[in-house]
Scaffold this active site. Structure first.
Site, PDB file in Angstrom:
ATOM      1  N   ARG A  49       0.851  -1.184   0.000  1.00  0.00           N
ATOM      2  CA  ARG A  49       0.000   0.000   0.000  1.00  0.00           C
ATOM      3  C   ARG A  49       0.893   1.242   0.000  1.00  0.00           C
ATOM      4  O   ARG A  49       1.665   1.447   0.940  1.00  0.00           O
ATOM      5  CB  ARG A  49      -0.913  -0.020   1.248  1.00  0.00           C
ATOM      6  CG  ARG A  49      -1.722   1.232   1.376  1.00  0.00           C
ATOM      7  CD  ARG A  49      -2.623   1.281   2.607  1.00  0.00           C
ATOM      8  NE  ARG A  49      -3.239   2.588   2.617  1.00  0.00           N
ATOM      9  CZ  ARG A  49      -3.285   3.402   3.672  1.00  0.00           C
ATOM     10  NH1 ARG A  49      -2.830   3.037   4.837  1.00  0.00           N
ATOM     11  NH2 ARG A  49      -3.826   4.595   3.554  1.00  0.00           N
ATOM     12  N   HIS A  91      -2.971  10.877   0.640  1.00  0.00           N
ATOM     13  CA  HIS A  91      -2.403  10.664   1.969  1.00  0.00           C
ATOM     14  C   HIS A  91      -1.760  11.987   2.406  1.00  0.00           C
ATOM     15  O   HIS A  91      -0.567  12.108   2.580  1.00  0.00           O
ATOM     16  CB  HIS A  91      -1.392   9.510   1.940  1.00  0.00           C
ATOM     17  CG  HIS A  91      -1.138   8.880   3.281  1.00  0.00           C
ATOM     18  ND1 HIS A  91      -1.269   7.545   3.514  1.00  0.00           N
ATOM     19  CD2 HIS A  91      -0.742   9.422   4.465  1.00  0.00           C
ATOM     20  CE1 HIS A  91      -0.959   7.263   4.778  1.00  0.00           C
ATOM     21  NE2 HIS A  91      -0.629   8.407   5.379  1.00  0.00           N
ATOM     22  N   GLU A  96      -7.407   8.436   6.455  1.00  0.00           N
ATOM     23  CA  GLU A  96      -7.680   9.098   7.729  1.00  0.00           C
ATOM     24  C   GLU A  96      -8.252  10.514   7.593  1.00  0.00           C
ATOM     25  O   GLU A  96      -7.596  11.499   7.958  1.00  0.00           O
ATOM     26  CB  GLU A  96      -6.406   9.128   8.596  1.00  0.00           C
ATOM     27  CG  GLU A  96      -5.852   7.746   8.897  1.00  0.00           C
ATOM     28  CD  GLU A  96      -4.811   7.733  10.011  1.00  0.00           C
ATOM     29  OE1 GLU A  96      -4.388   8.821  10.439  1.00  0.00           O
ATOM     30  OE2 GLU A  96      -4.429   6.648  10.461  1.00  0.00           O
ATOM     31  N   ASN A 138      -7.495   1.956   9.948  1.00  0.00           N
ATOM     32  CA  ASN A 138      -6.182   2.174  10.566  1.00  0.00           C
ATOM     33  C   ASN A 138      -6.379   2.162  12.077  1.00  0.00           C
ATOM     34  O   ASN A 138      -7.186   2.936  12.610  1.00  0.00           O
ATOM     35  CB  ASN A 138      -5.598   3.529  10.164  1.00  0.00           C
ATOM     36  CG  ASN A 138      -5.096   3.545   8.732  1.00  0.00           C
ATOM     37  OD1 ASN A 138      -5.167   2.548   8.016  1.00  0.00           O
ATOM     38  ND2 ASN A 138      -4.578   4.691   8.303  1.00  0.00           N
ATOM     39  N   TYR A 167      -4.281   1.666  15.939  1.00  0.00           N
ATOM     40  CA  TYR A 167      -3.010   1.527  16.661  1.00  0.00           C
ATOM     41  C   TYR A 167      -3.172   1.261  18.151  1.00  0.00           C
ATOM     42  O   TYR A 167      -2.324   0.627  18.751  1.00  0.00           O
ATOM     43  CB  TYR A 167      -2.173   2.809  16.498  1.00  0.00           C
ATOM     44  CG  TYR A 167      -1.587   2.969  15.110  1.00  0.00           C
ATOM     45  CD1 TYR A 167      -2.338   3.488  14.063  1.00  0.00           C
ATOM     46  CD2 TYR A 167      -0.282   2.573  14.846  1.00  0.00           C
ATOM     47  CE1 TYR A 167      -1.812   3.610  12.789  1.00  0.00           C
ATOM     48  CE2 TYR A 167       0.248   2.699  13.563  1.00  0.00           C
ATOM     49  CZ  TYR A 167      -0.507   3.218  12.551  1.00  0.00           C
ATOM     50  OH  TYR A 167       0.015   3.332  11.289  1.00  0.00           O
ATOM     51  N   GLU A 185      -3.689  -0.159   8.257  1.00  0.00           N
ATOM     52  CA  GLU A 185      -2.497   0.214   9.031  1.00  0.00           C
ATOM     53  C   GLU A 185      -2.602  -0.319  10.452  1.00  0.00           C
ATOM     54  O   GLU A 185      -3.668  -0.265  11.064  1.00  0.00           O
ATOM     55  CB  GLU A 185      -2.325   1.738   9.152  1.00  0.00           C
ATOM     56  CG  GLU A 185      -1.740   2.396   7.954  1.00  0.00           C
ATOM     57  CD  GLU A 185      -1.521   3.894   8.172  1.00  0.00           C
ATOM     58  OE1 GLU A 185      -1.179   4.310   9.295  1.00  0.00           O
ATOM     59  OE2 GLU A 185      -1.706   4.637   7.196  1.00  0.00           O
TER      60      GLU A 185
HETATM   61  C1  NOJ Z   1      -1.394   7.077  10.363  1.00  0.00           C
HETATM   62  C2  NOJ Z   1      -0.963   7.662   9.056  1.00  0.00           C
HETATM   63  O1  NOJ Z   1      -1.744   7.209   8.001  1.00  0.00           O
HETATM   64  C3  NOJ Z   1       0.507   7.498   8.774  1.00  0.00           C
HETATM   65  O2  NOJ Z   1       0.847   8.415   7.796  1.00  0.00           O
HETATM   66  C4  NOJ Z   1       1.306   7.678  10.044  1.00  0.00           C
HETATM   67  O3  NOJ Z   1       2.670   7.697   9.819  1.00  0.00           O
HETATM   68  C5  NOJ Z   1       0.958   6.538  10.977  1.00  0.00           C
HETATM   69  N1  NOJ Z   1      -0.460   6.565  11.263  1.00  0.00           N
HETATM   70  C6  NOJ Z   1       1.702   6.573  12.304  1.00  0.00           C
HETATM   71  O4  NOJ Z   1       1.389   7.715  12.990  1.00  0.00           O
END
Ligand code: NOJ
Length: 494
Positions: free
Chosen positions: A93, A138, A183, A325, A327, A394
């Site tokens: 990606r 992006h 995002e 995405n 985390y 992500e």
């Molecule tokens: C989200 C973003 O899409 C990406 O550009 C960023 O580096 C990562 N998260 C980590 O923060």
């Protein structure tokens, strides 16, 4: 966290160690143009909002760095493809730099050196059977489009559609998975609402919502363009990538549960509800909340620009998949509105977010290693939007650059286990998983300190030498075996 651990008596307990990702499940890694390419003004590329911001206001980046060279992938694309080949990923990606293709953002002038660059990259990927998954946007808006207002200006939706058309015409014969936006909440709330991302327009609670409406319309325009004019011939898929932390209620009270739900709806649902829900439109709780607070602030109408019926129907159903995405997780609870409410998205949301001090930290304050949050989020999406095709676009772990990156391995192992349970046990319709990131790269306003890469990049070496970290072998093995070893005790149902 209240979680019911139930040990599976039949099916799972006897063969728990053999839970496998389905045969057609795909693994990949991700990057984005500004974060890795460099070549900021190489052969015809135009300026974008990150070039503009970092050059004119170097202090906007913590280490005063910029993406002028970054990982130099503009020159090292062949090397990068070798790294991907070594990993054995099914897809890569990456994003297109709009101003590398259309230097002033408009479709009257195409930069053929930029076209050549992406053609080379795509062809090289296909040579090794690696599928290109392409994000159109992006975060690197051409500065010219920003000069006429950027995303809060509804006209930007048409310029985005013109750009998407150029991309489909040039690359759609070989690119079969398109992501319109990465995002959107970051684009709008951090870019136009007073956050730390370019173009850093500070007009919270107004400009970010205008941006949001343009993004939803722009996404739908590009979907319809693809659907009506390209799909039959190119046979690809098109979706959008939305991000959120999982919001776990901090306790069992109704107030905390409502606060968590509000938070998910205002961060994820803002984008997903109009596209993936049965009725479309923004989530009701979000509309009501912003309308009520706007009234308390003496506005005559809601600050959230409404979507009229025609727009609701135009946006509804415009995606073949939802990109997620994810985390980390936060503990959410109720917070009373203050007497006078400053105008901003975060004051509209107004919930209390905390983390459990026992959660494993990372090098970033906002990332804690809380794997079960991914599974809960995937289940929430399944229930909320009738189990849409979902790609985790992500997931990754920031450290300070250790080559023996055990923190990253632990994190990925935990999240992949929960993903596997979501797929196999909960039947969430997840078809792909993506590690952020292939390489250490330019982490936006945080510069180069935080490292997310499976490969280290030596940024003080002019050749930007890449070195595999321990996580490369780890991820490679998972892709090859489709399996994560489990203890029986780790298999539970939600
Ligand atoms: C989200 C973003 O899409 C990406 O550009 C960023 O580096 C990562 N998260 C980590 O923060």
């Amino acid at each position: 966290m209240q979680m019911r651990f139930l040990f599976f008596t039949f099916i799972y307990s006897s063969c728990a160690q053999q839970l496998l990702f389905p045969n057609d499940f795909k693994f990949g890694v991700a990057t984005s143009s500004y974060q890795i390419e460099g070549g900021w003004n190489a052969s015809g590329k135009g300026e974008n909002i990150w070039d503009h911001m970092t050059h004119n206001n170097p202090k906007s980046i913590q280490d005063k760095s910029n993406g002028d060279i970054a990982c130099d992938s503009y020159h090292l694309w062949k090397t990068d493809v070798q790294l991907l080949k070594n990993l054995g990923v099914h897809f890569y990606r990456f994003s297109l730099s709009w101003s590398r293709l259309l230097p002033n953002g408009l479709n009257n002038r195409i930069n053929y050196d930029g076209v050549h660059y992406y053609n080379n990259l795509i062809d090289e990927l296909l040579k090794y059977n690696i599928e290109p998954v392409v994000t159109l946007y992006h975060w690197d808006l051409p500065q010219g489009i920003q000069n006429i207002g950027g995303w809060p200006n509804i006209a930007t939706a048409d310029y985005f559609m013109d750009y998407a058309k150029v991309a489909f015409d040039l690359f759609g014969d070989r690119v079969k998975t398109w992501i319109t936006f990465n995002e959107p909440i970051e684009i709008c709330v951090s870019g136009y609402g007073g956050g730390d991302k370019a173009p850093r327009i500070i007009y919270p609670g107004i400009s970010d919502y205008l941006c949001g409406k343009t993004i939803l319309i722009a996404h739908a325009k590009v979907y319809h363009l693809y659907n009506n004019y390209y799909r039959a011939k190119q046979r690809g898929k098109i979706g959008i990538t939305i991000d959120t932390a999982w919001n776990e209620p901090n306790d069992n009270t109704t107030l905390s549960k409502e606060a968590s739900e509000l938070s998910l709806q205002m961060q994820f649902g803002w984008w997903a509800h109009p596209i993936f829900s049965k009725n479309g439109d923004y989530p009701n709780v979000m509309k009501e909340r912003i309308a009520n607070i706007s009234k308390l602030q003496n506005f005559k109408t809601s600050r959230l620009p409404n979507l009229i019926n025609h727009e609701i129907n135009y946006i509804k159903g415009t995606a073949d998949f939802v990109g997620v995405n994810h985390y980390s997780t936060v503990l959410t609870s109720y917070q009373p509105l203050p007497k006078t409410i400053p105008v901003s998205f975060y004051n509209d949301l107004c919930v209390k977010s905390e983390v459990d001090p026992k959660w494993k930290p990372s090098a970033a304050t906002w990332v804690k290693d809380v794997p079960w949050g991914l599974r809960k989020l995937l289940n929430w999406i399944k229930n909320e939007y009738s189990n849409p095709v979902t790609y985790v676009t992500e997931n990754g772990y920031p450290d300070l650059g250790e080559l023996n990156d055990v923190g990253r391995i632990n994190y990925l192992q935990g999240y992949l286990k929960e993903l596997l349970l979501a797929v196999v046990v909960d039947k969430c319709n997840v078809a792909a998983y993506t590690v952020w990131s292939l390489l250490d790269n330019m982490e936006w306003a945080e510069g180069y300190k935080l490292k997310f890469g499976l490969y280290n990049v030596n940024f003080s070496d002019p050749t930007r030498k890449r070195t595999a970290k321990s996580s490369v072998e780890f991820y490679k093995n998972i892709i090859k075996s489709r399996m994560i070893p489990f203890d029986n005790a780790e298999v539970y149902i939600l």
